[in-house]
Design a protein around this motif. Structure first.
Motif, PDB file in Angstrom:
ATOM      1  N   LYS A   4       0.727  -1.189  -0.074  1.00  2.00           N
ATOM      2  CA  LYS A   4       0.118   0.010   0.024  1.00  2.00           C
ATOM      3  C   LYS A   4       1.047   1.301  -0.105  1.00  2.00           C
ATOM      4  CE  LYS A   4      -2.163  -1.110   3.570  1.00  2.00           C
ATOM      5  NZ  LYS A   4      -3.186  -0.922   4.694  1.00  2.00           N
ATOM      6  N   TYR A   7      -0.971   6.925   1.078  1.00  2.00           N
ATOM      7  CA  TYR A   7      -2.331   7.462   1.065  1.00  2.00           C
ATOM      8  C   TYR A   7      -3.143   6.061   1.760  1.00  2.00           C
ATOM      9  CZ  TYR A   7      -0.827  11.705  -1.284  1.00  2.00           C
ATOM     10  OH  TYR A   7      -0.308  12.626  -1.587  1.00  2.00           O
ATOM     11  N   ASP A   8      -3.083   5.165   1.146  1.00  2.00           N
ATOM     12  CA  ASP A   8      -3.757   3.906   1.530  1.00  2.00           C
ATOM     13  C   ASP A   8      -3.424   3.519   3.154  1.00  2.00           C
ATOM     14  OD1 ASP A   8      -4.498   3.654  -0.940  1.00  2.00           O
ATOM     15  OD2 ASP A   8      -3.020   1.963  -1.595  1.00  2.00           O
ATOM     16  N   GLY A  11      -5.336   5.793   4.973  1.00  2.00           N
ATOM     17  CA  GLY A  11      -6.974   5.884   4.744  1.00  2.00           C
ATOM     18  C   GLY A  11      -7.514   6.868   4.097  1.00  2.00           C
ATOM     19  N   LYS A  13      -7.875   9.758   0.744  1.00  2.00           N
ATOM     20  CA  LYS A  13      -7.564   9.931  -0.834  1.00  2.00           C
ATOM     21  C   LYS A  13      -6.281  10.952  -1.129  1.00  2.00           C
ATOM     22  CE  LYS A  13     -12.411   9.744  -1.908  1.00  2.00           C
ATOM     23  NZ  LYS A  13     -13.821  10.449  -2.527  1.00  2.00           N
ATOM     24  N   LYS A  14      -5.959  10.730  -2.381  1.00  7.69           N
ATOM     25  CA  LYS A  14      -4.594  11.409  -2.682  1.00  7.69           C
ATOM     26  C   LYS A  14      -4.715  12.856  -2.575  1.00  7.69           C
ATOM     27  CE  LYS A  14      -1.091  11.443  -6.410  1.00  7.69           C
ATOM     28  NZ  LYS A  14      -0.475  11.147  -7.906  1.00  7.69           N
TER      29      LYS A  14
END
Length: 338
Positions: A4, A7-8, A11, A13-14
């Protein structure tokens, strides 16, 4: 599978705002704090979370990271991940073997897939090994996957712990000694941990939840970089009859029925010392007497509120029973709403 990206991990968004990233980071730190989490992998997760946040919180690092995500093959010397660098044997910082780097980055997918420029690989080791934040200045958690973000920032990771101090120390300022397991740089460049006693000055007037910063007492830097800082969150302990609201102090004080009814001067032991207080006549239980400026002596001193609690003496003798009978007769016409 590719690991990941940052950003993942957080949790978000970019295109998440700085405020959203900070909010999500704090939520995850509370969730995976090693002192409260039952997750057996909490140490590694908190390190991964800290690592991601250290990059995304910094405008320049985040911009560089986004560029790498958008174009992961930039500067690739050969097809297939790191294929163009097979002949390299040492890194630019700390003498890492190529095999060590390969172990850290797998098949070149640590940032979401693809290859990297050789400089990018080594800049990812910018901060080296460190413990995870909120670990009571904790023990080793292994080499962070990306070592603290991009660029040449070699300052060690800041760490966080908590310290409990009594209310009296806050009023006067006091010296405390705490024992921590702190990171130290070994002669060979690796990071070890040792027990260390730190002397701390509790600032007079500090309030509950504030932090004390100890410069250079965090994780060790790399390549001659400075150590990180240690932030101690202050938790103030007080007697059961005392509660705190910022710099204001609320203290419950027991008084007799005649002191409440007639109004008398009493001496009360408070965090601000022994004080003479006049009880207004006809005082009721639950009412507050405000003593201005007698709360926590912060930059803007708080107030001390004495909450009155009327205590009826127990009837243990015939004389006491007779006194209550006389009281009953004296107030026979008193009407009380129930």
């Amino acid at each position: 599978m590719a690991e990941k990206n940052y950003y993942d991990i957080l949790g978000v968004k970019k295109d998440a705002s700085d405020a959203d990233i900070k909010k999500k980071y704090r939520k995850l730190v509370r969730q995976y704090h090693p002192d409260v989490s039952d997750d057996p992998d909490a140490d590694n997760k908190i390190a991964e979370i800290n690592n991601a946040y250290e990059t995304l919180r910094d405008k320049d690092k985040r911009s560089e990271y986004d560029a790498m995500l958008d174009n992961p093959f930039a500067g690739q010397a050969g097809a297939g991940g790191f294929g163009g660098f097979g002949g390299q044997s040492t890194g630019a910082q700390g003498g890492f073997r190529w095999e060590d780097i390969k172990d850290q980055f797998g098949d070149g997918e640590a940032f979401g897939g693809g290859g990297f420029r050789f400089d990018d690989i080594f800049s990812a080791f910018g901060r080296g090994a460190r413990g995870s934040a909120g670990q009571s200045a904790g023990g080793p958690s292994g080499f962070d996957q990306f070592g603290g973000g991009f660029g040449q920032d070699s300052k060690g990771q800041d760490q966080h712990a908590e310290i409990s101090v009594d209310l009296a120390s806050v009023y006067s300022g006091d010296d405390y000694s705490i024992k921590l397991n702190v990171p130290v740089r070994q002669p060979n460049g690796s990071v070890g941990y040792e027990n260390k006693t730190l002397k701390i000055k509790i600032p007079k007037g500090i309030t509950d939840g504030k932090q004390i910063r100890l410069a250079g007492q965090g994780a060790a830097g790399i390549g001659g970089g400075k150590n990180g800082d240690l932030f101690l969150k202050v938790t103030i302990t007080a007697a059961d009859n005392i509660r705190l609201e910022g710099a204001n102090v609320y203290q419950t004080v027991n008084i007799t029925p005649w002191e409440a009814a007639l109004g008398e001067k009493i001496n009360v032991t408070t965090p601000a010392g022994k004080l003479g207080v006049t009880i207004p006549s006809n005082s009721k239980s639950g009412s507050n007497l405000r003593l201005k400026g007698k709360g926590i002596p912060a930059k803007q001193a708080g107030d001390l509120y004495l909450t009155l609690n009327i205590v009826n003496p127990e009837v243990t003798t015939d004389e006491a029973k007779q006194a209550y009978e006389q009281l009953k007769q004296a107030f026979a016409h008193t009407s009380i709403s129930r």
